[in-house]
Design an enzyme around this catalytic site. Structure first.
Site, short mmCIF file in Angstrom:
data_model
loop_
_atom_site.label_atom_id
_atom_site.label_comp_id
_atom_site.label_asym_id
_atom_site.label_seq_id
_atom_site.Cartn_x
_atom_site.Cartn_y
_atom_site.Cartn_z
N GLN A 175 -7.43 32.36 9.40
CA GLN A 175 -6.80 31.27 8.65
C GLN A 175 -5.91 31.81 7.54
O GLN A 175 -5.95 33.01 7.21
CB GLN A 175 -7.91 30.42 8.01
CG GLN A 175 -8.78 29.70 9.01
CD GLN A 175 -9.87 28.89 8.32
OE1 GLN A 175 -11.05 29.13 8.49
NE2 GLN A 175 -9.47 27.92 7.52
N HIS A 176 -5.10 30.92 6.95
CA HIS A 176 -4.44 31.09 5.66
C HIS A 176 -3.23 32.02 5.64
O HIS A 176 -2.46 31.98 4.69
CB HIS A 176 -5.42 31.61 4.59
CG HIS A 176 -6.74 30.94 4.53
ND1 HIS A 176 -6.89 29.59 4.27
CD2 HIS A 176 -8.00 31.43 4.69
CE1 HIS A 176 -8.18 29.30 4.26
NE2 HIS A 176 -8.88 30.39 4.52
N ASP B 285 -9.84 30.06 12.81
CA ASP B 285 -10.87 30.73 13.61
C ASP B 285 -12.25 30.10 13.46
O ASP B 285 -13.00 29.96 14.44
CB ASP B 285 -10.91 32.22 13.32
CG ASP B 285 -11.13 32.53 11.86
OD1 ASP B 285 -11.50 33.66 11.56
OD2 ASP B 285 -10.94 31.65 11.02
O1 LIG Z 1 -10.52 33.07 5.28
C1 LIG Z 1 -11.31 32.78 6.13
C2 LIG Z 1 -11.89 31.41 6.17
O2 LIG Z 1 -11.47 30.62 5.05
C3 LIG Z 1 -11.70 33.81 7.15
O3 LIG Z 1 -12.74 33.34 7.98
C4 LIG Z 1 -10.50 34.19 7.97
O4 LIG Z 1 -10.18 33.09 8.81
C5 LIG Z 1 -10.69 35.50 8.72
O5 LIG Z 1 -11.55 35.38 9.74
P1 LIG Z 1 -12.13 36.63 10.59
O6 LIG Z 1 -11.03 37.62 10.84
O7 LIG Z 1 -13.25 37.21 9.80
O8 LIG Z 1 -12.61 36.00 11.85
#
Ligand SMILES: O=C(CO)[C@@H](O)[C@H](O)COP(=O)(O)O
Ligand SMILES: Nc1ncnc2c1ncn2[C@@H]1O[C@H](COP(=O)(O)OP(=O)(O)O)[C@@H](O)[C@H]1O
Length: 474
Positions: free
Chosen positions: A71-72, A243
Site C-alpha cells: 500500500q501507500h 495487500d
Molecule cells: O503499509 C502497510 C499497511 O498499511 C504495509 O502492510 C504495506 O502494504 C507493505 O506490505 P508487505 O510488503 O509487508 O506485504
C-alpha cells in the site's frame, strides 16, 4: 472452469498464483525479487512482474488477472504518464515531518473524521507533502498520483511504458488510471464515508491539483491486458487491492476474524461492516476489498527482525525456531525492542532497535533467538490490543505471512497473544485475494475459497513475555 491469476507486488518480491476460478485450487505459482530500499522505481516492479509471470510458465491459459500490492507507495506521473522519480514506499520514513505538519494544519480528529486515519509517514499524502517541500521542481511536474497496484494495472493495459501502445502521451492515458477502495483508503486523501476522494486534502499535501485514479467497485474491471511477454492480450483486469485487503479476500475473512500478517510489515487487521476511526492514530480506518472496512495496525518491523537475528546467529529460520523453543518464555529476561527500521506503531520513525536484560548467564543463542521472536510478536500484540479496543470482535486469530511458516513463531504467538492461533496452509494470500478479485470481475460472483488450515495452536499462558516488554516501554 477458467483459470485466473492473482499478483502480490509486495515490498520484497512479486508473487503470482494461477488458480481455478471455481474451486480456488492453486494450479501454478511464480515469484521474482524486488530491489532493496524504501524507494524503488516502479519499472522494477514491472520487470519483476514479468519475471514472476515467466517463472509461473506464462498466462496463456488464464482468463483474468488482478493486482494486489504494497500500500501507500507514491507513484508520481507527469502529463505524459512518465514516472517522475522513484516511488517512496510505505516503509520510507522521510515524510514523518510532513505527517506532523499535516496534523498540525488540520488536527488529528479532523483528519481521522475525513479519511478514517491519522496520517503517519507511510501514507501517500505525507509523501506528497514531502515532495512539495523537498523536491518542488518534481512536485510541480506531478500531473497524476497513483499507487503501486494502480500503476501495475495501468501497465498491464499497455499504458505508461516507453513506446507502449496507448502511451499516455496521447493525453488520454492518465484518465485510464484506476484503483479500488482499499488502496485509496491508505492515501490519506480518500473518504470512507463519502466513498470519494477528498481533493482538498490532496491539494493541501501536494500544493496543487492532480489527476487521481477512478475508484472501482470490488468486482469492477480496470480494463483488459495489452500483449506483454507471457501475458496475452484481452485478459480481464480486476480492480486490484492493497495487500492486506487482498489477504483478507484471499482468506475469505469475515467479521470475527482477526488476521496477523508477518511479512516485511507486521499487520493486524479485521473485517468490519462499519468504518473504524481511531483519533489516537494507532488503528488505521481502512476500507477492505469486498465493500466493507479493514481496521488495521501496521509495524515497520516483522519478518526481517528474524532475518537479522538469524543472520547474526548464523542459522536458518528452522534452526532459529529450534533454538527459540529450547529457551523458556521470557528468554531469560532478554527483551528485544525490534525497531530496526524506526517504527510506525508506535510512531517512532527515528527509533532504532535495542536489546535489554543481557547478563552473562542470560546471553545464550537460545535466549537471543527467543527474544527475537517474542519482541517481533509483542509489537503485533500491542496492535491487536489497539484493534480490539476499537470494539472489534476476535473469535479467530489467523497467522499468515512469511514468518508464519515457522512453527516456533506460531507456538510463541499463542504465548504472546494468550489466544488460540490458527495457521492457514502457508501460501500467498494476498495473491490469492487478487485471484479471487479476478474471478469476481470475470464471473460477477465473489468466490468463496476458504483456506485450508495447517495447524491450530492452543492459547498458552506466559504473561512474563509482555510484562517484560511493557517494562521497557515505560
Ligand atoms: O503499509 C502497510 C499497511 O498499511 C504495509 O502492510 C504495506 O502494504 C507493505 O506490505 P508487505 O510488503 O509487508 O506485504
Ligand atoms: N520459515 C520462515 N520463518 C521465518 N521467516 C520466514 C520464513 N520463510 C520466509 N520468511 C521471511 O518472510 C519474509 C517474506 O515474507 P512475505 O510475506 O513474502 O513478505 P512481503 O510479502 O512483505 O514481501 C522474508 O523476510 C523471509 O525471510
Amino acid at each position: 472452469m477458467p483459470l485466473v491469476a492473482g499478483v502480490d507486488s509486495s515490498t520484497q518480491s512479486c508473487k503470482i498464483v494461477v488458480r481455478d476460478a471455481e474451486t480456488g485450487a492453486v494450479v501454478r505459482t511464480g515469484r521474482a525479487a524486488h530491489p532493496e530500499g524504501t524507494e524503488v522505481h516502479p519499472e522494477a516492479w514491472w520487470e519483476a512482474l514479468l519475471a514472476a509471470v515467466a517463472d509461473a510458465g506464462g498466462l496463456d491459459d488464464v482468463a483474468a488477472i488482478s493486482v494486489g500490492a504494497q500500500q501507500h507507495g507514491m507513484v508520481a506521473l507527469d502529463a505524459a504518464g512518465a514516472v517522475i522519480r522513484p516511488a517512496l514506499l510505505w516503509n520510507d520514513t522521510r515524510s514523518a515531518r510532513a505527517a506532523a505538519d499535516l496534523i498540525a494544519e488540520f488536527g488529528a480528529d479532523e483528519l481521522a473524521r475525513r479519511t478514517g486515519s491519522v496520517p503517519v509517514a507511510s501514507f501517500t499524502a505525507t509523501k506528497l507533502r514531502w515532495l512539495r517541500d523537498a523536491e518542488p521542481e518534481n512536485a510541480a511536474r506531478v500531473a497524476a498520483v497513483a499507487l503501486p497496484h494502480d500503476w501495475l494495472s495501468w501497465r498491464l493495459r499497455g499504458f505508461g511504458g516507453a513506446g507502449s501502445s496507448g502511451d499516455a502521451g496521447s493525453g488520454d492515458g492518465l484518465a485510464e488510471l484506476a484503483t479500488d477502495r482499499s488502496d485509496a483508503s491508505g492515501t490519506g486523501y480518500w473518504s470512507p464515508t463519502s466513498d470519494d476522494w477528498d481533493r482538498d486534502l490532496l491539494v493541501a499535501a501536494l500544493g496543487h491539483e492532480a489527476r487521481l485514479p477512478r475508484v472501482l467497485a470490488p468486482h469492477g474491471s480496470a480494463g483488459v491486458t495489452a500483449a506483454h511477454p507471457g501475458i496475452p492480450a484481452g485478459l480481464v483486469i480486476g480492480p486490484g487491492a492493497g495487500d492486506n485487503a487482498g489477504a483478507a479476500l484471499g482468506l475469505d475473512a469475515r467479521p470475527g476474524d482477526v488476521v496477523v500478517s508477518l511479512g516485511t510489515s507486521g499487520t493486524v487487521f479485521a473485517v468490519t461492516e462499519t468504518v473504524v476511526t481511531d483519533t489516537a492514530g494507532t488503528v488505521a480506518g481502512f476500507a477492505d476489498a469486498s465493500g466493507a472496512f479493514l481496521p488495521l495496525v501496521a509495524t515497520l518491523n516483522a519478518a526481517r527482525v528474524l532475518d537479522a537475528v538469524a543472520r547474526v546467529l548464523g542459522v536458518d529460520h528452522a534452526e532459529l525456531g529450534r533454538l527459540a523453543l529450547t529457551a523458556e518464555p521470557g528468554a531469560g529476561g532478554l527483551v528485544l525492542q525490534p525497531w530496526f527500521e524506526g517504527e510506525r506503531t508506535p510512531n517512532l520513525p527515528d527509533a532504532t532497535a535495542s536489546i535489554f536484560g543481557l547478563t552473562l548467564a542470560a546471553t545464550t543463542r537460545e535466549n537471543l533467538a527467543r527474544a527475537a521472536i517474542e519482541g517481533m510478536l509483542c509489537g503485533l500484540a500491542e496492535g491487536l490490543d489497539a484493534v480490539l479496543a476499537q470494539g472489534v470482535e476476535a473469535s479467530r486469530i489467523l497467522l499468515i505471512g512469511g514468518a508464519a511458516q515457522s512453527p516456533a513463531v506460531a507456538r510463541i504467538a499463542a504465548e504472546v497473544f494468550g489466544r488460540q492461533i490458527v495457521v492457514p496452509t502457508p501460501g500467498e494470500y494476498v495473491a490469492a485475494g487478487a485471484a479471487a478479485q479476478a474471478a469476481w470481475a470475470l464471473t460477477g460472483t465473489r468466490p468463496s475459497w476458504s483456506p485450508e488450515i495447517a495447524t491450530t495452536v492452543e492459547a498458552a499462558d506466559a504473561p512474563v513475555i509482555r510484562e517484560q516488554y511493557a517494562a521497557q516501554r515505560r
